[in-house]
Design an enzyme around this catalytic site. Structure first.
Site, PDB file in Angstrom:
ATOM      1  N   CYS A  91       8.996   3.867   0.259  1.00 11.09           N
ATOM      2  CA  CYS A  91       8.729   5.211  -0.258  1.00 11.09           C
ATOM      3  C   CYS A  91       9.948   6.120  -0.077  1.00 11.09           C
ATOM      4  CB  CYS A  91       7.460   5.777   0.389  1.00 11.09           C
ATOM      5  SG  CYS A  91       6.803   7.181  -0.527  1.00 11.09           S
ATOM      6  N   TYR A  92       9.882   7.121   0.828  1.00  8.34           N
ATOM      7  CA  TYR A  92      11.076   7.958   1.048  1.00  8.34           C
ATOM      8  C   TYR A  92      12.258   7.076   1.453  1.00  8.34           C
ATOM      9  CZ  TYR A  92      14.149  11.608   2.859  1.00  8.34           C
ATOM     10  OH  TYR A  92      15.229  12.426   3.077  1.00  8.34           O
TER      11      TYR A  92
ATOM     12  N   GLU B 146       2.485  -1.239   4.129  1.00  9.34           N
ATOM     13  CA  GLU B 146       1.935  -1.285   5.493  1.00  9.34           C
ATOM     14  C   GLU B 146       0.472  -0.866   5.563  1.00  9.34           C
ATOM     15  OE1 GLU B 146       4.010   0.854   4.240  1.00  9.34           O
ATOM     16  OE2 GLU B 146       4.020   2.812   5.213  1.00  9.34           O
TER      17      GLU B 146
ATOM     18  N   ASP C 100      -4.532   0.323  30.921  1.00  6.29           N
ATOM     19  CA  ASP C 100      -3.071   0.161  30.961  1.00  6.29           C
ATOM     20  C   ASP C 100      -2.546   0.083  32.391  1.00  6.29           C
ATOM     21  OD1 ASP C 100      -3.426   0.555  28.272  1.00  6.29           O
ATOM     22  OD2 ASP C 100      -2.874   2.665  28.352  1.00  6.29           O
TER      23      ASP C 100
ATOM     24  N   LYS D 209      -2.059  -0.894  22.544  1.00  5.62           N
ATOM     25  CA  LYS D 209      -3.245  -1.085  23.378  1.00  5.62           C
ATOM     26  C   LYS D 209      -3.869  -2.482  23.230  1.00  5.62           C
ATOM     27  CE  LYS D 209      -5.951   1.544  25.821  1.00  5.62           C
ATOM     28  NZ  LYS D 209      -5.283   2.472  26.701  1.00  5.62           N
TER      29      LYS D 209
ATOM     30  N   GLY E 125       8.462   9.266   4.496  1.00 10.79           N
ATOM     31  CA  GLY E 125       8.614  10.563   5.153  1.00 10.79           C
ATOM     32  C   GLY E 125       8.159  11.654   4.209  1.00 10.79           C
TER      33      GLY E 125
ATOM     34  N   HIS F 124       3.345   1.806  -0.381  1.00 11.03           N
ATOM     35  CA  HIS F 124       3.274   1.543   1.070  1.00 11.03           C
ATOM     36  C   HIS F 124       2.665   0.163   1.343  1.00 11.03           C
ATOM     37  CE1 HIS F 124       4.456   5.509   2.614  1.00 11.03           C
ATOM     38  NE2 HIS F 124       3.983   5.934   1.447  1.00 11.03           N
TER      39      HIS F 124
END
Ligand code: XMP
Length: 534
Positions: free
Chosen positions: A101-102, A190, A247, A390, A74, A188
């Site tokens: 992280c945060y 990710e 979608d 998606k 964050g 991070h």
């Protein structure tokens, strides 16, 4: 696989399949741009994930029965007053937690450790030194390239924690308290720049949380269809709103599979679709024997409602509300004899996240049209793909037998060309954009570039500029061409389009589209841009 039931807690869902609750990792969002990436990584490993606001209560989290919790990064500092915290009770649940992280800093702060402003900020790639024998880095090297973005450091660990990785400027690049199942990383994992980031997340999810890999698209098809049957009942009918995009098409097909002719698919032609879009979708469906789609034309109504409306959020709300009114009108006019109780929409996960305000620390980006519903509505809403990204929707579509030509079409937003015509939407401006966009799409398709791009479209800018044609001065419209590479639209990069192709498209648009004398190519990434212009 048999679907048993689906329990809703707030807006979040526990899936129960064959009597077994599907595993889930909860991600508490502290306002990071990367919270979605964390969710994606977890799903890619084969485990369901849900993003919740950072201050979700212990009761809300417990109801989801998560195998683990991840605290996202964050933008704040834990030392700033009013900066976000997790509910303190989560650290005592005994559920494994990974702070990123945060998220690591907040875990340390809330467990009586200390976080201070770092002497040197670390942004970008760094090499960490990993200490051996820990679960989080199992299978990783003693030196790992990771991606940092922080201005604060953990300078005193809470009782029971130890450091398991460091850099020259950061002693606590990763920490653990094995007894309490608490883990933290300052970098991070990710983002793809962290070379073994997926491995680290997988170690947490599969080894530490012991979550079984039970999130699979193929089984989701059957569970979703069974759930729809159960939710809708035996006599009720459903109106499915198609927008021309993937979608809503997948949503309609799921409903036809689930309840057959009790699902009525209607494509509202807002007049804001691509050139010939309504007919093309109908023809493509007919080609594969799906002739259930009806087209309802309401372009005059949409154009009238949008008269003199320039503000993007206002446009989105007007369109969302007008869609509902038109659907209701259609029901009263054409489907009166049926017991239409539900409206099915193709809302997907990023639509919900971008339209929501996860916390006061995260901004609402834009209101997706199908989430801008009027307060008073006669139809109940069904959103069978609301938890999917998606690319997951496309995979689901494939498992439903929908053809490549329809599934691999670029995404098209419900508000259509209204959010690609910046400023006033008039009949003339719609035509200008449709003509320019049709040339762009035709050239992308014939050159084979279309399939290399995640989403491409033309937009009309609200400025006029000076040019010269023949020997005369012109003062006309400007078209911008957008083409992006992405996986799930949460982040995107501009597509490296061949120069010769760009040149051909530009020449054709200027020669063939009346009133356009300039074409530009957009080279903005998301973030900081968004894919659409409004
Ligand atoms: P942005 O502009 O937010 O777009 O980067 C991300 C993706 O979402 C699509 N989009 C929408 N789709 N209704 C939709 O059905 C909407 O209101 C809407 N707004 C954006 C956009 O085309 C891109 O694929």
């Amino acid at each position: 696989m048999r679907y048993d039931r689906c329990s809703r807690t707030q807006n979040f869902v526990i899936l129960i399949v064959g009597g077994i609750v599907l595993a889930m990792i909860v991600i508490l969002n502290f306002g990071s741009q990367f919270a979605h990436l964390i969710a994606r990584r977890v799903r890619d490993i084969g485990v369901h994930s849900e993003i919740l606001p950072h201050n979700a209560t212990v009761a809300q989290i417990k109801k989801l029965n998560p195998s683990g919790i991840i605290l996202s990064g964050g933008p704040d500092s834990v030392n700033t007053s009013g900066s976000p915290r997790a509910s303190i009770g989560i650290y005592k649940l005994g559920i494994p937690i990974l702070g990123i992280c945060y998220g690591q800093q907040v875990m340390v702060h809330q467990n009586r450790g200390k976080v201070t402003k770092a002497e040197t900020h670390e942004y970008g790639k760094e090499t960490i030194q990993v200490k051996c024998n820990n679960k989080l880095f199992k299978g990783c090297n003693s030196k790992e390239v990771v991606w940092f973005s922080h201005g604060d450091n953990v300078t005193r660990l809470p009782k029971g924690f130890k450091s398991i990785a460091n850099t020259s400027g950061c002693n606590n690049a990763a920490i653990e308290n094995v007894q309490k199942h608490l883990y933290g990383v300052q970098f991070h994992p990710e983002v793809t720049h962290t070379v073994h980031g997926k491995k680290i997340i997988s170690n947490f999810v599969l080894d530490i949380c012991k979550a079984p890999k039970d999130w699979q698209i193929s089984s989701l098809r059957d569970t979703t269809i069974s759930h729809l049957r159960e939710q809708i009942g035996k006599d009720e009918h459903v109106l499915v709103g198609l927008s021309g995009g993937v979608d809503s098409l997948v949503t309609a097909t799921l409903l036809r599979e689930a309840i057959g002719e009790r699902a009525h698919a209607v494509l509202i032609d807002t007049g804001l679709l691509r050139k010939n879009e309504a007919n093309e979708v109908k023809e493509e469906l007919q080609k594969i024997g799906l002739d259930w789609l009806k087209v309802h034309s309401s372009s005059a109504i949409f154009m009238n409602k949008l008269k003199n409306v320039k503000d993007p959020e206002k446009k989105r709300k007007i369109i969302g509300h007008t869609f509902i009114k038109e659907f209701e009108k259609y029901v009263n006019k054409r489907l009166k004899r049926h017991n239409i109780v539900y409206l099915a929409q193709g809302t997907i996960y990023p639509d919900r996240i971008e339209s929501a305000e996860p916390s006061k620390n995260t901004a609402k980006i834009k209101s997706h049209h199908n989430l801008s519903l009027p307060e008073k509505m006669h139809l109940k809403v069904v959103e069978p793909i609301r938890d999917l990204y998606k690319d997951e929707v496309r995979k689901l579509g494939r498992s439903l037998g929908l053809p490549k030509e329809l599934l691999d079409r670029h995404p098209f937003p419900g508000p259509g060309l209204a959010i690609r015509i910046l400023g006033n939407v008039t009949k003339q401006r719609v035509k200008t954009l449709q003509d320019a966009d049709a040339i762009y799409m035709e050239e992308l398709r014939t050159s084979g570039e279309y399939d290399k791009i995640w989403q491409a479209f033309a937009a009309l800018l609200p400025v006029k500029c000076v040019g010269v044609m023949g020997d005369a001065r012109t003062y006309e419209d400007m078209i911008t061409l957008r083409a992006v590479d992405s996986v799930d639209a949460m982040t995107a990069d501009w597509h490296d389009m061949p120069r010769v192709l760009l040149s051909k498209i530009s020449t054709r648009i200027i020669n063939e589209v009346r009133g356009v004398n300039r074409v530009v190519y957009d080279i903005t990434q998301k973030p900081p841009g968004t894919i659409e212009y409004e």
